[in-house]
Design a protein around this motif. Structure first.
Motif, mmCIF file in Angstrom:
data_model
loop_
_atom_site.group_PDB
_atom_site.id
_atom_site.type_symbol
_atom_site.label_atom_id
_atom_site.label_comp_id
_atom_site.label_asym_id
_atom_site.label_seq_id
_atom_site.Cartn_x
_atom_site.Cartn_y
_atom_site.Cartn_z
ATOM 1 N N LEU A 137 1.552 36.139 -2.250
ATOM 2 C CA LEU A 137 0.104 36.261 -2.392
ATOM 3 C C LEU A 137 -0.568 34.892 -2.311
ATOM 4 C CD1 LEU A 137 -2.363 37.989 -2.812
ATOM 5 C CD2 LEU A 137 -1.945 37.909 -5.289
ATOM 6 N N LYS A 138 0.077 33.868 -2.825
ATOM 7 C CA LYS A 138 -0.491 32.518 -2.740
ATOM 8 C C LYS A 138 -0.690 32.114 -1.273
ATOM 9 C CE LYS A 138 -1.683 28.697 -5.037
ATOM 10 N NZ LYS A 138 -2.831 28.664 -5.965
ATOM 11 N N ARG A 139 0.232 32.510 -0.416
ATOM 12 C CA ARG A 139 0.071 32.217 1.018
ATOM 13 C C ARG A 139 -1.107 32.987 1.599
ATOM 14 N NH1 ARG A 139 5.884 32.206 0.824
ATOM 15 N NH2 ARG A 139 5.996 34.371 1.531
ATOM 16 N N PHE A 140 -1.277 34.245 1.199
ATOM 17 C CA PHE A 140 -2.447 35.029 1.637
ATOM 18 C C PHE A 140 -3.734 34.315 1.229
ATOM 19 C CE2 PHE A 140 0.505 38.265 2.577
ATOM 20 C CZ PHE A 140 -0.134 39.367 3.141
ATOM 21 N N ILE A 141 -3.774 33.854 -0.009
ATOM 22 C CA ILE A 141 -4.978 33.212 -0.538
ATOM 23 C C ILE A 141 -5.262 31.912 0.201
ATOM 24 C CG2 ILE A 141 -5.928 32.076 -2.582
ATOM 25 C CD1 ILE A 141 -4.381 34.225 -4.247
ATOM 26 N N ARG A 142 -4.223 31.117 0.457
ATOM 27 C CA ARG A 142 -4.409 29.853 1.176
ATOM 28 C C ARG A 142 -4.938 30.076 2.585
ATOM 29 N NH1 ARG A 142 1.340 27.544 -0.980
ATOM 30 N NH2 ARG A 142 0.580 26.496 -2.867
ATOM 31 N N ASP A 143 -4.582 31.217 3.175
ATOM 32 C CA ASP A 143 -5.054 31.539 4.522
ATOM 33 C C ASP A 143 -6.411 32.234 4.517
ATOM 34 O OD1 ASP A 143 -2.861 30.405 5.695
ATOM 35 O OD2 ASP A 143 -1.798 32.286 6.049
ATOM 36 N N GLY A 144 -7.049 32.359 3.341
ATOM 37 C CA GLY A 144 -8.385 32.918 3.256
ATOM 38 C C GLY A 144 -8.444 34.423 3.255
ATOM 39 N N GLU A 145 -7.324 35.104 3.034
ATOM 40 C CA GLU A 145 -7.288 36.567 3.126
ATOM 41 C C GLU A 145 -8.057 37.255 2.007
ATOM 42 O OE1 GLU A 145 -5.846 38.583 5.393
ATOM 43 O OE2 GLU A 145 -4.834 37.100 6.629
ATOM 44 N N LEU A 146 -8.280 36.544 0.880
ATOM 45 C CA LEU A 146 -9.061 37.131 -0.206
ATOM 46 C C LEU A 146 -10.457 36.526 -0.305
ATOM 47 C CD1 LEU A 146 -6.272 38.298 -0.957
ATOM 48 C CD2 LEU A 146 -6.795 37.799 -3.347
ATOM 49 N N GLY A 147 -10.670 35.402 0.352
ATOM 50 C CA GLY A 147 -11.969 34.750 0.301
ATOM 51 C C GLY A 147 -12.203 34.076 -1.040
ATOM 52 N N ASP A 148 -13.426 34.151 -1.522
ATOM 53 C CA ASP A 148 -13.802 33.557 -2.801
ATOM 54 C C ASP A 148 -13.393 34.515 -3.918
ATOM 55 O OD1 ASP A 148 -15.012 32.108 -4.852
ATOM 56 O OD2 ASP A 148 -16.957 33.071 -4.529
ATOM 57 N N ILE A 149 -12.407 34.118 -4.720
ATOM 58 C CA ILE A 149 -11.951 34.973 -5.822
ATOM 59 C C ILE A 149 -12.886 34.752 -6.999
ATOM 60 C CG2 ILE A 149 -10.052 35.503 -7.387
ATOM 61 C CD1 ILE A 149 -8.151 34.404 -5.223
#
Length: 347
Positions: A137-149
């Protein structure tokens, strides 16, 4: 760069013998466990014999003055995290300290400052960070997959999971109950995935409803007559960037599941639940739930210890830092202070 790490263990209880020692041994020739220390010297001796550790001592100071060590694992009750860590750092050792960092913010700050002054690594036992789910999930977040959390929930609940061993129900030795023991794991996991935003205000509530009376124990019988910690803690944290986090933690609560350890994240592009991993997005005019078809599983304690060894031998620095430990301690103690006063606490 050294090719072998000489390690000492402080505290010969369950976490030392169940997680630290076995996983140091999995590192093979790169690690030599030289000594174990415990205030109950007979327990240290039994641990040394059980795990073929050559030396045992009745105090951390005796171990540090008698054995040549490069690194130390701190596996004591929370009350002794700070004093043991400071002694090890001042003796020139890197330190892997079990969670939580300490009992107070001042202790955590002194630990961080001492590590910096000594030029040694200080990292904490937040093993969930090293799980495959969190790393993916950290990789997803780094790639912008969740945007602004902007919103998160951290859950660490047990239906009747008051530990029937150790000192987990002793406030003097632990500083608190489920918040500082299991809640801190999910809180750290959520903060890590959010990028450790700086907290602004916390509001907390604690309860002691079930632990002080006799009942069914799914983790053994506990000393309910001397139960001095909360059995449930709830709270909300607002961060300076506007994000917020809701926390629920309990050793004992009337819930349907026997236990739940979960982190939920909501961003403006996507959201996620971590255990098991599922990502939620809107794509092509469709609401999508994405789950891994396959994800390698691993022992997060094993990865945590191996990475600590790597760092001490010249590899990448640990991913849990003393500065994050200070911030986490501020939140924990702020929640307890808020629960006691009934008012929000500005950090």
């Amino acid at each position: 760069m050294a090719d072998k790490l000489r390690v000492g263990i402080v505290g010969a209880g369950g976490i030392a013998q169940g997680a630290h020692i076995p996983n140091y041994k999995k590192c093979g020739e790169r690690v030599e466990i030289v000594a174990v220390a415990d205030v109950a010297v007979d327990r240290a001796e039994a641990c040394a014999k059980a795990h073929d550790i050559p030396h045992f001592f009745g105090s951390v100071d005796e171990m540090l003055s008698s054995a040549e060590l490069d690194a130390v694992s701190i596996c004591t009750p929370n009350k002794f995290h700070s004093v043991s860590t400071l002694a090890a750092l001042k003796a020139g050792c890197h330190v892997l300290c079990e969670k939580p960092p300490a009992m107070t913010v001042a202790e955590a700050e002194e630990m961080a400052a001492t590590a910096k002054a000594a030029g040694k690594y200080l990292t904490y036992g937040f093993h969930y960070r090293h799980s495959q789910e969190v790393e993916t999930l950290k990789r997803f977040i780094r790639d912008g997959e969740l945007g602004d959390i902007y919103a998160a929930t951290a859950i660490a609940l047990r239906r009747r999971g008051i530990p029937g061993w150790g000192v987990f129900t002793n406030k003097e030795l632990q500083g608190g109950g489920p918040l500082i023991d299991i809640g801190v794991h999910m809180l750290d996991t959520a903060l890590y995935l959010m990028g450790y935003p700086e907290p602004e205000t916390v509001f907390g509530a604690t309860y002691q409803k079930l632990g002080t009376r006799e009942g069914v124990g799914m983790m053994g019988s506990w000393d309910w007559k001397n139960f001095s910690v909360e059995d449930m803690a709830r709270g909300m944290i607002r961060f300076k960037n506007g994000a917020s986090l809701v926390l629920e933690s309990a050793f004992a609560a009337n819930i349907g599941k026997s236990d739940e350890m979960q982190v939920k994240l909501m961003g403006d592009i996507g959201g996620a639940e971590v255990f098991p991993l599922e990502v939620y997005q809107e794509k092509h005019e469709t609401l999508i739930n994405a789950t891994p078809a396959y994800m390698p599983q691993r022992n997060s304690y094993e990865v945590e210890v191996a990475r600590f060894v790597d760092a001490c031998l010249g590899g990448p620095a640990p991913i849990s830092t003393p500065e994050q430990g200070v911030m986490l301690q501020r939140i924990i103690n702020g929640l307890y202070d808020s629960a006691e006063s009934g008012a929000p606490v500005k950090l």
